[in-house]
Design an enzyme around this catalytic site. Sequence first.
Site, PDB file in Angstrom:
ATOM      1  CE  LYS A   1      29.541  10.968  15.900  1.00  0.00           C
ATOM      2  NZ  LYS A   1      29.535  10.538  14.486  1.00  0.00           N
TER       3      LYS A   1
ATOM      4  CD  GLU B   1      22.317  11.496  12.066  1.00  0.00           C
ATOM      5  OE1 GLU B   1      21.696  12.510  11.701  1.00  0.00           O
ATOM      6  OE2 GLU B   1      23.557  11.413  12.039  1.00  0.00           O
TER       7      GLU B   1
ATOM      8  CB  SER C   1      36.489   8.842  18.279  1.00  0.00           C
ATOM      9  OG  SER C   1      35.968   7.615  18.754  1.00  0.00           O
TER      10      SER C   1
END
Lengths: 266, 401
Positions: free
Chosen positions: B92, B114, B379
């Site tokens: 991210k 969010e 990830s």
Amino acid sequence: MSALTDCLRQARAEGRAALLAYLPVGFPSVEGSIEAMRTMVDAGADIVEVGIPYSDPVLDGPIIEHAGEAALKAGVRVSDAFVAVKAVSEVGAFPIVMTYYNPILQYGLDRFALDLAAAGGVGVITPDLTPDIGRDWRAAAARHGLDSIFLVAPSTTPERLHMTVEASTGFVYATSLMGVTGERSSVGNQAEKLVNRTREAGAEFVCIGLGVSSGTQASEIAQYADGVIVGSAFVRALAEAPNLEEGLKALRGKVSEIAEGARKRT
Amino acid sequence: MTDSLQGAPGPYFGDFGGRFVPEALQAALDELTDAYDKARVDPVFHEELTRLAVEYSGRPSILTEVPRFAQHAGGARVILKREDLNHTGSHKINNVLGQALLTKRIGKTRVIAETGAGQHGVATATAAALMDLECVVYMGEEDTQRQALNVARMRLLGATVVTVKSGSRTLKDAINEAYRDWVTNVETTNYIFGTAAGPHPFPAMVRDFQRVIGVEAREQMLAIGGLPDAIVACVGGGSNAIGIFDAFLDDDVRLIGCEAAGDGIETGRHASAIIGGRPGVLHGSHSFLLQDEDGQTLTSHSISAGLDYPGVGPQHSWLATIGRAEYWPITDTEAMEAFRLLSETEGIIPAIESAHALAGVVKLGQEEGPSATILVNLSGRGDKDVETAARWFGLLPEGEG
């Protein structure tokens, strides 16, 4: 020329702003919401906005959001909106539908326009569909004689304002402030500025919505706009009452107050 | 190269994408598109982003071959792309640093985000601390409970975390609430969107900021012997998957996205938008979506908060439709089995999101056998999931489980 422009022109001739009153179908029940819409017409609403409850209403504040959630939980369907539209049309007011785009898309653009027109509906407001993205919908609405009403906001650029005014039929929905639906103590001077900009861009009829909740506000808005759009204040009247009967009484009072305000054009 | 599939610019990817948002946000999205179009060709912007990637996030992320894990995947060669080793523990941060730099460029002082699992929220709170931006993160109540550690992390970083109690109280409702904030405060506020979904320019922009994963991995694979036969990644909104897929779109490499199948597609309790949904509009774009007959969004279900979303990025819908990528369903049970397997065989605790990709690798390896080379995007890391996993496997002392 359409039923909506005739209605707004008539109000203008009478020296007042029209009252556009919103309620979601299915709250507190389908029958209850239809009864409430009839009450609004009786108390002075010219145009009834039949709201279709939606699972993800990003432009709605908590009052309308919670009413929609309750209606969906109770099983309201898109097709119930057409029943409400027919009922409003039968008591002599002009019904329009306010809906997010996905329910129209899933119902089928042409089928939605056809069924709405057949029920007596005269237009549709789409809060999350702008005219540049909504060409297919505009074509379907036009085929069935429905007005496509689009929103402008204080943040709207001059280019987009022209584009939206050009594409809107019936009237242009000017949002009085930046934000979601809900009651505010004042709509401020952004609203009047936006209405003026919208008229300069060529709009014949401009109605103001978002944040309007009192007769005093309605009379301020009536000085410069063709219509006053009210939702949350009416939903709250129903939501806070202990039963439907009391709710309808409170609703009638609120609608009368705002309709009275909209008549006070000095 | 005229028919390259890489770097598709949007706003549409085939029939998917677009910008279905209230007029009030159109000007802000135009401004963002414009700022991004300038930044993407500005060497100064790229230099700054690259500097942060190297000196702050720890890029490039390494490749790790996992032979003991691979024994359970038909003996195929399995290689992890270690996005779990990035600062803040997931991919991210790649996207957030790019969008935070853009926020500074357009002169806004406040960011909102969010978050589902909390990884994007933590990354945004981190970038906001680094770049002196006010930060508000919206998180569904159900997620604040199952990811309590990440709530505390965001608060430690100086962010305000708002618990969202409407609708299904998960990621979808956090996005609704973030939109409401944005509509109200757009003059001062930029929305740092966490996945390659939403209205244009987010799907293309987030993909571009995550594209570094695939670009690095492609070079790294070539350096150790050649392109892999297949790439596997988990798909919620789909940012890590599109990030690793994009640079390989024109290669002869199978691309497999693993959607969260929850209790199983057949139970209806899942989060597999492509496999179990149909096209519709949600949160600003036209894409596959879990919805009922009337177009009402259905509640998704997954053990993984980061995949628990009823929609998917429009570029994945497009890749699925044209047959360039495959999408496989992975149940909670399969994902947790893979979670345990990687932990026990390799000493790497993956995020439950990434464990869905690992479960896909086990299946694919068993199909393909020892001759196959499979690259998987790891990830995120699993620190945030220790409590969920401990409950799942009954590892907590009695009375605390």
